[in-house]
Motif scaffolding. Structure first.
Motif, PDB file in Angstrom:
ATOM      1  N   VAL C 107       0.941  -1.197   0.547  1.00 19.97           N
ATOM      2  CA  VAL C 107       0.100  -0.205   0.016  1.00 19.97           C
ATOM      3  C   VAL C 107       1.214   0.930   0.485  1.00 19.97           C
ATOM      4  O   VAL C 107       1.235   2.351  -0.937  1.00 19.97           O
ATOM      5  N   GLY C 108       1.652   1.590   1.028  1.00 15.73           N
ATOM      6  CA  GLY C 108       2.848   2.123   1.475  1.00 15.73           C
ATOM      7  C   GLY C 108       3.969   2.958  -0.259  1.00 15.73           C
ATOM      8  O   GLY C 108       3.928   4.041  -0.656  1.00 15.73           O
ATOM      9  N   ALA C 109       4.400   1.696  -0.697  1.00 15.78           N
ATOM     10  CA  ALA C 109       5.403   1.937  -1.461  1.00 15.78           C
ATOM     11  C   ALA C 109       4.303   1.495  -2.728  1.00 15.78           C
ATOM     12  O   ALA C 109       5.031   2.765  -3.891  1.00 15.78           O
ATOM     13  N   PHE C 110       3.726   0.898  -3.548  1.00 14.93           N
ATOM     14  CA  PHE C 110       3.438   0.511  -4.823  1.00 14.93           C
ATOM     15  C   PHE C 110       2.119   1.388  -4.829  1.00 14.93           C
ATOM     16  O   PHE C 110       2.114   1.607  -5.965  1.00 14.93           O
ATOM     17  N   GLY C 111       1.273   1.748  -4.056  1.00 11.74           N
ATOM     18  CA  GLY C 111      -0.087   2.221  -3.753  1.00 11.74           C
ATOM     19  C   GLY C 111       0.719   3.470  -4.773  1.00 11.74           C
ATOM     20  O   GLY C 111       0.560   4.768  -5.604  1.00 11.74           O
ATOM     21  N   GLY C 195      -2.591   8.605   4.420  1.00 14.07           N
ATOM     22  CA  GLY C 195      -2.479   7.637   2.911  1.00 14.07           C
ATOM     23  C   GLY C 195      -3.751   7.538   1.958  1.00 14.07           C
ATOM     24  O   GLY C 195      -3.953   7.738   1.624  1.00 14.07           O
ATOM     25  N   SER C 196      -4.265   6.464   2.880  1.00 15.85           N
ATOM     26  CA  SER C 196      -5.526   6.578   2.421  1.00 15.85           C
ATOM     27  C   SER C 196      -6.613   7.735   2.200  1.00 15.85           C
ATOM     28  O   SER C 196      -7.292   7.382   0.345  1.00 15.85           O
ATOM     29  N   ILE C 197      -6.541   8.591   2.597  1.00 15.05           N
ATOM     30  CA  ILE C 197      -7.013   9.733   2.646  1.00 15.05           C
ATOM     31  C   ILE C 197      -6.722  10.250   1.224  1.00 15.05           C
ATOM     32  O   ILE C 197      -7.436  10.436   0.565  1.00 15.05           O
ATOM     33  N   ASN C 198      -5.285  10.449   0.864  1.00 15.99           N
ATOM     34  CA  ASN C 198      -4.701  10.393  -0.328  1.00 15.99           C
ATOM     35  C   ASN C 198      -5.150  10.232  -1.786  1.00 15.99           C
ATOM     36  O   ASN C 198      -4.788  10.471  -2.481  1.00 15.99           O
ATOM     37  N   TYR C 199      -5.043   8.376  -1.199  1.00 17.05           N
ATOM     38  CA  TYR C 199      -5.195   7.671  -2.547  1.00 17.05           C
ATOM     39  C   TYR C 199      -6.628   7.862  -2.728  1.00 17.05           C
ATOM     40  O   TYR C 199      -7.382   7.750  -4.370  1.00 17.05           O
ATOM     41  N   ILE C 200      -7.804   8.166  -1.781  1.00 21.22           N
ATOM     42  CA  ILE C 200      -8.625   7.655  -2.286  1.00 21.22           C
ATOM     43  C   ILE C 200      -9.127   9.302  -2.846  1.00 21.22           C
ATOM     44  O   ILE C 200     -10.327   8.984  -4.592  1.00 21.22           O
ATOM     45  N   THR C 226      -8.222  -0.932  -0.991  1.00 16.70           N
ATOM     46  CA  THR C 226      -7.529  -1.665  -0.210  1.00 16.70           C
ATOM     47  C   THR C 226      -8.074  -0.289   1.036  1.00 16.70           C
ATOM     48  O   THR C 226      -7.971  -0.312   1.705  1.00 16.70           O
ATOM     49  N   ALA C 227      -7.829   1.226   0.120  1.00 17.98           N
ATOM     50  CA  ALA C 227      -7.921   2.075   0.751  1.00 17.98           C
ATOM     51  C   ALA C 227      -8.818   2.613   1.679  1.00 17.98           C
ATOM     52  O   ALA C 227      -8.591   3.076   3.187  1.00 17.98           O
ATOM     53  N   ILE C 228      -9.706   2.457   1.110  1.00 15.94           N
ATOM     54  CA  ILE C 228     -11.163   2.809   2.169  1.00 15.94           C
ATOM     55  C   ILE C 228     -11.625   1.470   3.398  1.00 15.94           C
ATOM     56  O   ILE C 228     -11.521   1.997   4.130  1.00 15.94           O
ATOM     57  N   LEU C 229     -11.083   0.159   3.033  1.00 23.99           N
ATOM     58  CA  LEU C 229     -10.717  -0.737   3.936  1.00 23.99           C
ATOM     59  C   LEU C 229      -9.769   0.217   5.282  1.00 23.99           C
ATOM     60  O   LEU C 229     -10.335  -0.251   6.375  1.00 23.99           O
ATOM     61  N   LEU C 230      -8.926   0.056   5.245  1.00 26.76           N
ATOM     62  CA  LEU C 230      -7.509   0.689   5.905  1.00 26.76           C
ATOM     63  C   LEU C 230      -8.153   1.537   6.294  1.00 26.76           C
ATOM     64  O   LEU C 230      -8.267   2.273   7.519  1.00 26.76           O
ATOM     65  N   LEU C 231      -9.119   3.024   5.633  1.00 27.38           N
ATOM     66  CA  LEU C 231      -9.541   4.623   6.006  1.00 27.38           C
ATOM     67  C   LEU C 231     -10.908   3.483   7.707  1.00 27.38           C
ATOM     68  O   LEU C 231     -11.079   4.354   8.005  1.00 27.38           O
ATOM     69  N   LEU C 232     -11.765   2.802   7.422  1.00 31.16           N
ATOM     70  CA  LEU C 232     -12.611   1.957   7.832  1.00 31.16           C
ATOM     71  C   LEU C 232     -12.140   1.311   9.217  1.00 31.16           C
ATOM     72  O   LEU C 232     -12.520   1.318  10.387  1.00 31.16           O
ATOM     73  N   ALA C 233     -11.620  -0.174   9.265  1.00 30.06           N
ATOM     74  CA  ALA C 233     -11.381  -0.524   9.917  1.00 30.06           C
ATOM     75  C   ALA C 233      -9.854  -0.256  11.389  1.00 30.06           C
ATOM     76  O   ALA C 233      -9.948  -0.848  12.029  1.00 30.06           O
ATOM     77  N   LEU C 234      -8.929   0.600   9.928  1.00 29.40           N
ATOM     78  CA  LEU C 234      -7.811   1.573  10.965  1.00 29.40           C
ATOM     79  C   LEU C 234      -8.270   2.178  12.516  1.00 29.40           C
ATOM     80  O   LEU C 234      -7.711   1.611  13.989  1.00 29.40           O
ATOM     81  N   TYR C 279      -7.884  -8.491   4.588  1.00 31.20           N
ATOM     82  CA  TYR C 279      -7.918  -8.703   3.048  1.00 31.20           C
ATOM     83  C   TYR C 279      -7.738  -7.552   2.284  1.00 31.20           C
ATOM     84  O   TYR C 279      -7.106  -7.287   1.371  1.00 31.20           O
ATOM     85  N   ILE C 280      -7.284  -6.221   3.365  1.00 29.79           N
ATOM     86  CA  ILE C 280      -6.081  -5.118   3.082  1.00 29.79           C
ATOM     87  C   ILE C 280      -4.871  -5.976   2.695  1.00 29.79           C
ATOM     88  O   ILE C 280      -3.783  -5.425   1.222  1.00 29.79           O
ATOM     89  N   LEU C 281      -4.716  -7.114   3.253  1.00 29.70           N
ATOM     90  CA  LEU C 281      -3.178  -8.143   2.559  1.00 29.70           C
ATOM     91  C   LEU C 281      -2.913  -8.091   2.529  1.00 29.70           C
ATOM     92  O   LEU C 281      -2.119  -8.248   1.324  1.00 29.70           O
ATOM     93  N   ILE C 282      -4.406  -9.120   1.576  1.00 28.34           N
ATOM     94  CA  ILE C 282      -4.223  -9.822   0.234  1.00 28.34           C
ATOM     95  C   ILE C 282      -4.638  -9.064  -1.090  1.00 28.34           C
ATOM     96  O   ILE C 282      -4.465  -9.455  -2.725  1.00 28.34           O
ATOM     97  N   LEU C 283      -5.411  -7.881  -1.336  1.00 25.96           N
ATOM     98  CA  LEU C 283      -6.339  -7.627  -1.968  1.00 25.96           C
ATOM     99  C   LEU C 283      -5.565  -6.707  -2.992  1.00 25.96           C
ATOM    100  O   LEU C 283      -5.210  -6.537  -4.372  1.00 25.96           O
ATOM    101  N   PRO C 284      -3.999  -5.871  -2.657  1.00 25.03           N
ATOM    102  CA  PRO C 284      -3.203  -5.489  -3.673  1.00 25.03           C
ATOM    103  C   PRO C 284      -2.639  -6.395  -4.309  1.00 25.03           C
ATOM    104  O   PRO C 284      -2.297  -5.979  -5.744  1.00 25.03           O
ATOM    105  N   GLY C 285      -2.257  -7.813  -3.638  1.00 20.85           N
ATOM    106  CA  GLY C 285      -1.475  -8.222  -4.252  1.00 20.85           C
ATOM    107  C   GLY C 285      -2.805  -9.343  -4.910  1.00 20.85           C
ATOM    108  O   GLY C 285      -1.510  -9.654  -6.140  1.00 20.85           O
ATOM    109  N   MET C 286      -3.512  -9.285  -5.615  1.00 16.38           N
ATOM    110  CA  MET C 286      -4.944  -9.347  -6.680  1.00 16.38           C
ATOM    111  C   MET C 286      -4.238  -8.917  -7.532  1.00 16.38           C
ATOM    112  O   MET C 286      -4.126  -8.735  -8.569  1.00 16.38           O
ATOM    113  N   GLY C 287      -4.747  -7.703  -7.086  1.00 16.12           N
ATOM    114  CA  GLY C 287      -4.238  -6.530  -8.090  1.00 16.12           C
ATOM    115  C   GLY C 287      -2.937  -7.021  -9.295  1.00 16.12           C
ATOM    116  O   GLY C 287      -2.716  -6.162 -10.432  1.00 16.12           O
ATOM    117  N   VAL C 288      -1.493  -7.260  -8.157  1.00 11.94           N
ATOM    118  CA  VAL C 288      -0.236  -6.797  -8.551  1.00 11.94           C
ATOM    119  C   VAL C 288      -0.628  -8.240  -9.300  1.00 11.94           C
ATOM    120  O   VAL C 288      -0.293  -7.750 -11.090  1.00 11.94           O
TER     121      VAL C 288
END
Lengths: 94, 220, 580
Positions: C107-111, C195-200, C226-234, C279-288
């Motif tokens: 999320v941080g580097a590749f996002g 980061g989530s606010i920025n990405y979204i 993933t950014a939305i999930l992070l925003l809601l979960a963290l 799901y935050i851990l796996i979704l970006p991997g699925m995208g890649v």
């Protein structure tokens, strides 16, 4: 392929699927019923209420903000299309 | 969180063997003709909406814990603990809601380019917010004196955590208003461009609305 | 200080930008992405060493760890790991890997690196916020690592920090270390929220002309969701952490039963965050994986829309399955069934994605460069992890395998087999764009095969010993007579883990050598369609000479009638599939 027109239906079906899969929400509370005490134990009601509340929150928030953004963007798109239509009409008339 | 659209301009990238001078290619030079128009919702508005979503989930966690204890207790408040000062807090609530009104007035002021009123209403909001926090603090001292502390079981813990976190948010928001006041004094906001004010007002209104919910939930 | 003013300032200062503003406090999303990558790779070494120590203890209990005799007491006793330290090792291994490696890299580097480039804009919506989000994350990392050096050592209550174990110092003997752990995660949550606010905001508002939501590459979809999930979960985790800290230090009793608290409340609060977290851990991997598979099969992604919808469905459903982490809390069986059902339902969108990946590969012109190898490993290892997950979803089965190594095996197949292979794939795929040079293909393949083989040697037997009853988080398997027949597996797995660790050296060598002396990369070495390849390699500040206009979706490969087997998104002209 579907486009923006099928989006609301898709969203509705998805939401329904989630809600229906959630039909055991009432029993969900029972989750801690046994952990915490016998039936009627108020603490299990407490955890039950808490589960329902917390589970609803992400959907409420996402729905509210998502709904707002969707509405604004559709409205804007409508206006933009109108403007474009005007523009081309004017050009054609020239 | 500035409101202006990101208009970063390209310039030299510092790296040994990759020096690519860049410049934005204007439409007159054959660059892209329809540069993107302003989006329907500004960056600032989306950002504050997302921030409020995050804040709401934070409070949802605290309220979730509160609900476990409150609904899960035979007697709430538990016997032997002092009653909450409903009357004073009603007064406080009205003050806080009034400060919400002054914030709306501040926003209206800048929308008609009334810089003086903008600053005046911002100051009123800070003052009202300050009284709110101050009175809450005094009431807390009294409650502690009467035996309601953080350690008074789940009742005390949830009370001070929920209300205290809210108070901290009010205090933080007050600092934000002061920051906005400073910018306003430097002439930063105009009728066309006042995203900073808008975002601050939205946040303050959120804090007020949140208080309405928490007051209703915790004090009744 | 607005970013517009900062950009304005840059325009007028004809300076080169010193080391500090270019490499330390850069507001360029690409540099910030690389900062996240380097910080996380460093943390990965720490997490890996911790894992090796855990594996050593399990295979050769109470024998001195080689090379660790210098560690002072009470952490190690002449290289021997005491039980308290062991608890610290597996706790910190998990915490660091989850919070300071996988999320910051994906999320941080590749996002950061990919989002502006792939949607066709010059930088993130809020560059200053972006810079702050990195440095706050770095601060969180410093706090976390510092917890090793305080009296009592680092957190030892498991990464799940169950109360009351974590809520009172008396149980683990860990004092300040646990508080620092809590504070570190709260600080990290702040960074993540920024980061989530920025990405979204960036993804909603700053896409290039013609880039509709359904022309976005799937990796951007995954980062958006993933950014939305992070925003809601963290933030909810932050609330739970605050309550835990208060219980520890301020005399409250949220989780402490002696004073009216409720231990099960912690599980409830933690897993409400914990499940969306996975799901935050796996979704970006699925995208890649989607990106790489399409490019290296020279075929469009099979079912693009379904892929995006499936990710949305996973994100939605992720909020209603968290009870499956609590099947053993004594719940009413009816409730167990409810969570079992929802957990099985959530496997469906993942399965859709898996079949779509296979559909992408079917009939494609597949080439096996390093990124593709990693993407293929992602799909296959993730499937294995998903299959073990189905067993766990069945409550009657989970009653037996909960807290055994079966779970640990599942975790590592999805997080390592899934996310970490995705990370390696992403690094090797986008390295040319990031650093302007190619990674060495031979070293890449050696690293891949070594990792794949030793990964399976290390983690597959966990399913076997788990079903055999080997518990997790135990200090010495030899203390249990019924585990004796399984002990040889522990030794095999430790040898596997050592091999796995050694092969990562190959990756490190490849990464750093190529960064400085690799073969110069062309602008588009993979002949890919997406917008980041339109920018120079590596992209300068501002990314593009002119903002591209998007004419089609991102996966127009092998379009019939076209001369090339790829058709970039930004290439003008109707093309056969322009109506998309």
């Amino acid at each position: 392929m579907g486009n923006l027109r099928t989006a609301p239906i898709t969203l509705l079906v998805t939401a329904l699927a989630v809600a229906l899969a959630d039909c055991a929400m009432a029993q969900g509370c029972a989750m801690c019923k046994t952990a915490v005490g016998g039936p009627g134990d108020p603490l299990s009601n407490g955890i039950n209420t808490s589960i329902l509340f917390m589970m609803a929150m992400p959907f409420v928030l996402f729905g509210a903000v998502g709904g707002w953004l969707t509405f604004v963007f559709w409205h804007h798109r409508g206006k933009k299309l109108e403007l474009e239509l005007l523009h081309t009409e004017r050009e054609g008339a020239r | 969180m500035a409101g202006r659209q990101n208009t970063a301009v390209a310039h030299d990238y510092v790296e040994d063997d990759v020096r690519t001078p860049l410049r934005v290619v204007e439409p007159s030079e054959g660059g892209p003709r329809n540069p993107p128009a302003a989006p329907p919702v500004s960056n600032a508005r989306i950002a504050i909406a997302m921030f409020l979503v995050a804040e709401s989930m934070f409070f949802a966690g605290l309220v979730g814990a509160y609900l476990v204890f409150r609904v899960g207790s035979v007697a709430w408040p538990p016997p032997g603990l002092p009653a909450l000062p409903l009357g004073v807090t009603w007064f406080n609530t009205i003050l806080l809601f009034a400060s919400g009104g002054t914030m709306v007035a501040a926003l209206r002021a800048i929308r008609r380019d009334d810089q003086a009123s903008l600053r005046r209403f911002l100051w009123w909001s800070v003052a009202l917010g300050g009284v709110f926090v101050g009175v809450q603090g005094l009431e807390w001292v009294r409650l502690v004196h009467h035996g309601l502390t953080l350690s008074s079981g789940p009742y005390g813990g949830t009370f001070y955590t929920l209300i205290g976190t809210h108070a901290a948010h009010v205090a933080g928001a007050m600092l934000w208003i002061l920051f906005v006041l400073g910018a306003a004094a430097r002439g930063r906001y105009t009728r066309q461009q006042h995203d900073g004010v808008e975002v601050c007002v939205v946040y303050w209104l959120y804090v007020c609305a949140l208080w309405g919910l928490l007051f209703g939930l915790v004090y009744h | 200080m607005s970013e517009a003013a900062a950009a304005h300032g840059h325009e007028h200062e004809h300076h080169e930008g010193g080391f500090v503003s270019t490499y330390l406090f850069s507001m360029d999303h690409k540099m910030i992405g690389k900062q996240f990558l380097l910080l996380s790779l460093f943390m990965m070494i720490i997490g890996g060493v911790l894992a090796l120590m855990v594996r050593w203890q399990l295979a050769y209990p109470e024998e001195p760890v080689p090379g660790m005799a210098w560690v002072p007491e009470p952490y190690l006793y002449e290289g021997i790991i005491p039980p308290e330290t062991y608890n610290m090792l597996f706790t910190m291994h998990a915490t660091i890997m989850i919070f300071f490696v996988v999320i910051p890299i994906l999320v941080g580097a590749f996002g950061n690196f990919l989002i502006p480039l792939m949607i066709g804009t010059r930088d993130m919506a809020f560059p200053v916020l972006n810079m702050l989000s990195f440095w706050i994350a770095a601060l969180a990392g410093v706090i976390m690592v510092s917890s090793f050096f305080v009296e009592g050592g680092a957190s030892a209550g498991g990464w799940t920090a169950y109360a009351p174990l974590s809520a009172a110092e008396v149980y683990t003997g860990v004092g300040l270390g646990q508080d620092l752990w809590i504070i570190s995660l709260v600080v990290l949550g702040i960074s993540s929220m920024m980061g989530s606010i920025n990405y979204i905001t960036t993804i909603i508002n700053m896409r290039a002309p013609g880039m509709t939501m359904f022309r976005m590459p799937l990796v951007i979809w995954s980062l958006f969701i993933t950014a939305i999930l992070l925003l809601l979960a963290l933030p909810e985790l932050t609330a739970a952490m605050a309550m835990l800290l208060f219980d520890r230090r301020f005399g409250t009793s949220f989780f402490l039963p002696e004073t009216g608290g409720e231990p099960i409340l912690w599980q409830h609060l933690f897993w409400f965050f914990g499940h969306p977290e996975v799901y935050i851990l796996i979704l970006p991997g699925m995208g890649v994986a989607s990106e790489i598979l399409a490019v290296f099969s020279r075929k469009p992604i099979f079912g693009y829309r379904a892929m995006a919808m499936a990710m949305i469905a996973i994100a939605f459903l992720g909020w209603v399955v968290w009870g499956h982490h609590m099947f053993q809390s004594g719940m009413n069986p009816t409730m167990g069934m409810a969570f079992m059902t929802t957990t099985m339902v959530i496997a469906v969108p993942s399965a859709i994605k898996t079949f779509n990946w296979l559909g992408t590969l079917w009939g494609g012109s597949i080439t096996f460069q390093t990124p593709m190898l990693h993407a293929l490993a992602f799909v296959s290892m993730f499937v294995i992890g998903g299959l073990s997950g189905i067993f766990m979803a069945a409550t009657p089965v989970d009653i037996f395998i909960h807290d055994t190594y079966f779970i640990v095996g599942h975790i590592h197949y999805v997080v390592f087999g899934g996310s970490v292979f995705a990370i390696f794939g992403a690094v090797s795929y986008w390295f040319p764009k990031m650093y302007g040079r190619m990674m060495n293909e031979t070293l890449g393949k050696i690293h891949f095969f070594g990792t794949l083989i030793f990964f399976n040697i290390t983690f597959f037997p966990m399913h076997i010993i788990g079903v055999g009853g080997h518990m997790r988080r135990i200090y010495n398997p030899l203390q249990y007579e019924f585990l004796e027949p399984l002990q040889h597996w522990n030794e095999i797995m430790t040898i596997g883990a050592i091999g796995l660790g050694l092969f990562q050296i190959v990756f490190a060598v490849n990464f750093f050598y190529s960064m400085f002396a690799g073969e110069k990369a062309p602008q588009n070495p993979w002949n890919a369609n997406t917008l980041e390849w339109e920018a120079p390699t590596p992209p300068p500040h501002g990314n593009f000479v002119e903002i591209p206009t998007v004419y089609r979706g991102p996966y127009e490969y092998s379009v019939p009638g076209e001369k090339e087997d790829w058709l970039p998104q930004a290439q003008p002209g109707a093309g056969v599939a322009a109506a998309h």
